[in-house]
Write a protein that holds these residues in place. Structure first.
Motif, PDB file in Angstrom:
ATOM      1  N   ARG A 127       0.786  -1.201  -0.118  1.00  0.00           N
ATOM      2  CA  ARG A 127      -0.078   0.122  -0.114  1.00  0.00           C
ATOM      3  C   ARG A 127       0.611   1.484   0.066  1.00  0.00           C
ATOM      4  O   ARG A 127       0.472   2.226  -0.576  1.00  0.00           O
ATOM      5  CB  ARG A 127      -1.248   0.089   1.138  1.00  0.00           C
ATOM      6  N   THR A 131       0.804   4.155  -3.183  1.00  0.00           N
ATOM      7  CA  THR A 131       0.474   5.506  -2.605  1.00  0.00           C
ATOM      8  C   THR A 131       1.541   6.186  -3.140  1.00  0.00           C
ATOM      9  O   THR A 131       1.147   7.382  -3.866  1.00  0.00           O
ATOM     10  CB  THR A 131      -0.158   5.215  -1.457  1.00  0.00           C
ATOM     11  N   ASP A 181      -4.152   4.701  -2.424  1.00  0.00           N
ATOM     12  CA  ASP A 181      -4.974   5.250  -1.658  1.00  0.00           C
ATOM     13  C   ASP A 181      -5.449   6.815  -2.225  1.00  0.00           C
ATOM     14  O   ASP A 181      -4.482   7.349  -3.042  1.00  0.00           O
ATOM     15  CB  ASP A 181      -4.287   5.600  -0.181  1.00  0.00           C
ATOM     16  N   SER A 183      -5.731   9.397  -1.169  1.00  0.00           N
ATOM     17  CA  SER A 183      -4.540  10.334  -0.900  1.00  0.00           C
ATOM     18  C   SER A 183      -3.641  10.698  -1.782  1.00  0.00           C
ATOM     19  O   SER A 183      -2.935  12.115  -2.055  1.00  0.00           O
ATOM     20  CB  SER A 183      -4.074  10.301   0.379  1.00  0.00           C
ATOM     21  N   VAL A 194      -3.441   6.362   5.497  1.00  0.00           N
ATOM     22  CA  VAL A 194      -4.237   5.136   4.817  1.00  0.00           C
ATOM     23  C   VAL A 194      -4.772   4.314   5.456  1.00  0.00           C
ATOM     24  O   VAL A 194      -3.852   3.559   6.505  1.00  0.00           O
ATOM     25  CB  VAL A 194      -2.996   4.248   4.106  1.00  0.00           C
ATOM     26  N   ASN A 195      -5.894   4.045   5.732  1.00  0.00           N
ATOM     27  CA  ASN A 195      -6.664   3.358   6.601  1.00  0.00           C
ATOM     28  C   ASN A 195      -7.084   1.924   5.935  1.00  0.00           C
ATOM     29  O   ASN A 195      -6.762   0.642   6.415  1.00  0.00           O
ATOM     30  CB  ASN A 195      -7.886   3.913   7.173  1.00  0.00           C
ATOM     31  N   VAL A 197      -8.450   0.788   1.543  1.00  0.00           N
ATOM     32  CA  VAL A 197      -8.728   1.254   0.184  1.00  0.00           C
ATOM     33  C   VAL A 197     -10.292   1.576   0.250  1.00  0.00           C
ATOM     34  O   VAL A 197     -11.141   0.935   0.278  1.00  0.00           O
ATOM     35  CB  VAL A 197      -8.484   0.390  -0.907  1.00  0.00           C
ATOM     36  N   ARG A 198     -10.489   2.887   0.082  1.00  0.00           N
ATOM     37  CA  ARG A 198     -11.764   3.469   0.418  1.00  0.00           C
ATOM     38  C   ARG A 198     -12.469   3.459  -0.902  1.00  0.00           C
ATOM     39  O   ARG A 198     -11.849   3.773  -1.993  1.00  0.00           O
ATOM     40  CB  ARG A 198     -11.772   4.917   1.004  1.00  0.00           C
ATOM     41  N   LYS A 317     -10.792  11.529  -8.757  1.00  0.00           N
ATOM     42  CA  LYS A 317     -10.948  10.348  -7.979  1.00  0.00           C
ATOM     43  C   LYS A 317     -12.210   9.760  -8.670  1.00  0.00           C
ATOM     44  O   LYS A 317     -12.714   8.472  -8.428  1.00  0.00           O
ATOM     45  CB  LYS A 317     -11.417  10.655  -6.475  1.00  0.00           C
ATOM     46  N   ILE A 401       1.648   6.139   6.789  1.00  0.00           N
ATOM     47  CA  ILE A 401       1.073   4.922   6.445  1.00  0.00           C
ATOM     48  C   ILE A 401       1.505   3.786   7.469  1.00  0.00           C
ATOM     49  O   ILE A 401       0.973   2.944   7.695  1.00  0.00           O
ATOM     50  CB  ILE A 401       1.469   4.442   5.178  1.00  0.00           C
TER      51      ILE A 401
END
Length: 409
Positions: A127, A131, A181, A183, A194-195, A197-198, A317, A401
């Motif tokens: 990730r 990113t 991500d 962001s 980065v929590n 993949v939204r 996005k 991250i």
């Protein structure tokens, strides 16, 4: 800080600035495809920034396949490593030919980033890699586009063209991993986390709407005027190029129409007033004058448009808008090269001017107003600032991250 396209009114004003000052053969003007050895500060900044980006993208990407079990990241790493390595070879050769000294050492910030990535494993690594590399390439895309559209040095123009072709492809490879991500779609990251993949919602961003409108209006004047020029131009090369542009605008219209239907954007049915005036000027001319008008007005308009499309490609996005921007970026870049290949594009058609529409004239006896480089310089400085800030903030992003990855574990 989120970079967006300006308002439609600002775009119309910018297109007005790309006036028919580019029309006609100017005695003593330098063709855009003539060899130029002059290197502007903005050209040098582009090459230095590209070298600095390669200095960390190459080693980090080389290690990516050995640090992941994800096939998408492994393939992306190999692809990006090979692409940036080849680009760096061409960059160094151009620098030697032009007498430009480029940095050889990796900066302390980038070395820390390389070390940080070397400690990551598994999903945490994947990730972070997807990113930060996608974010860095978005900044490079905007800077390379600005350089490609305005530089008068043919060697640097070729290098920027090559850079764009590579970035258009590798950015897509990264995005297709599904690990980038949102962001990373912000050219300057002030607050990045980065929590997971939204899922990006279907809300229409004003910048996405404006992108589709701009691309539509561009085709609304370029397609018919190209079709006409393919029949009426005196120069066989101009006729061939115009015919190809007319045919390929069908592809652009199709991509934009599909995106607009998916995200709910109403598209215009007519070009802008300024674009109509350009089309009328070309239609009312003939012979060599038509050839020059078509080549220069088209190249100037494409050069302005591609900068805005590149910003949309780097930041949107919306997947439908991204696909449309990708198609637009690829085709407009190709069309710029074809128009320059006619040998009729003058150097001042590579610059944005502040000439009002009222000052436009078809007379070949009157010299065109001198271009004002202020807007171009501001555009370059903005692109440079974006890349520098993004690069400086990259290490912070990776640490953020990492902290989130640790918390998730």
């Amino acid at each position: 800080m989120r970079h967006r396209l300006g308002t439609l009114g600002q775009h119309a004003a910018l297109f007005t600035a790309l006036s028919v000052a580019f029309i006609g053969a100017v005695i003593g003007a330098v063709p855009a495809n003539a060899q130029s050895t002059e290197v502007q500060p903005s050209d040098r900044s582009f090459m230095v920034s590209l070298r600095q980006a390669n200095s960390w993208l190459v080693p980090v990407s080389k290690e990516a396949p050995t640090r992941t079990t994800n096939a998408g990241i492994s393939n992306a790493g190999r692809d990006i490593f090979e692409a940036h390595s080849r680009l760096d070879v061409d960059l160094l050769k151009s620098a030697i030919d032009l007498g430009i000294v480029l940095p050889n050492d990796v900066s302390s910030e980038h070395q820390a980033l390389i070390n940080e990535m070397a400690e990551r494993t598994g999903d945490n690594h994947d990730r972070a890699y997807a990113t930060i590399v996608r974010q860095a390439q978005g900044g490079l895309l905007v800077m390379a586009t600005q350089t490609r559209a305005t530089t008068q040095n043919t060697s640097i123009r070729t290098l920027a063209h090559q850079t764009l072709q590579m970035l258009i492809r590798t950015m897509t490879v990264l995005e297709n991993t599904g690990l980038v991500d949102p962001s990373a779609l912000e050219l300057v990251t002030a607050k990045a986390q980065v929590n997971a993949v939204r899922v990006i919602g279907q809300n229409i961003e004003p910048s996405d709407r404006e992108l589709l409108v701009l691309l539509t209006q561009h085709s609304l004047w370029q397609k018919p005027v190209s079709r006409e020029s393919s029949d009426r131009a005196r120069d066989a090369k101009v006729r061939k190029v115009a015919g190809q542009l007319a045919a390929e605008h069908t592809q652009l219209v199709s991509a934009v129409t599909e995106a607009a239907g998916q995200i709910g954007v109403d598209l215009p049915v007519e070009p802008t007033t300024e674009q109509k005036s350009w089309a009328n000027a070309i239609s009312s001319s003939s012979g060599e004058e038509l050839d020059r008008m078509y080549a220069n007005l088209s190249r100037a308009a494409n050069g302005s448009l591609i900068i805005q499309v590149a910003q949309a490609r780097a930041t949107t996005k919306s997947v439908p808008a991204r696909i449309a921007a990708q198609t637009g970026l690829t085709l407009v870049l190709k069309h710029m090269l074809l128009l320059e290949g006619t040998g009729l594009v003058q150097a001042n058609s590579l610059q944005m001017t502040d000439v009002p529409a009222a000052a436009q004239t078809k007379s070949n006896n009157s010299p065109p107003p001198q271009p004002d480089d202020s807007s171009t310089s501001i555009g370059f400085l903005t692109g440079i600032a974006v890349l520098v800030v993004a690069g400086a903030g990259t290490l912070w992003l990776v640490r953020a991250i990492g902290h989130h990855g640790e918390h998730r574990r």
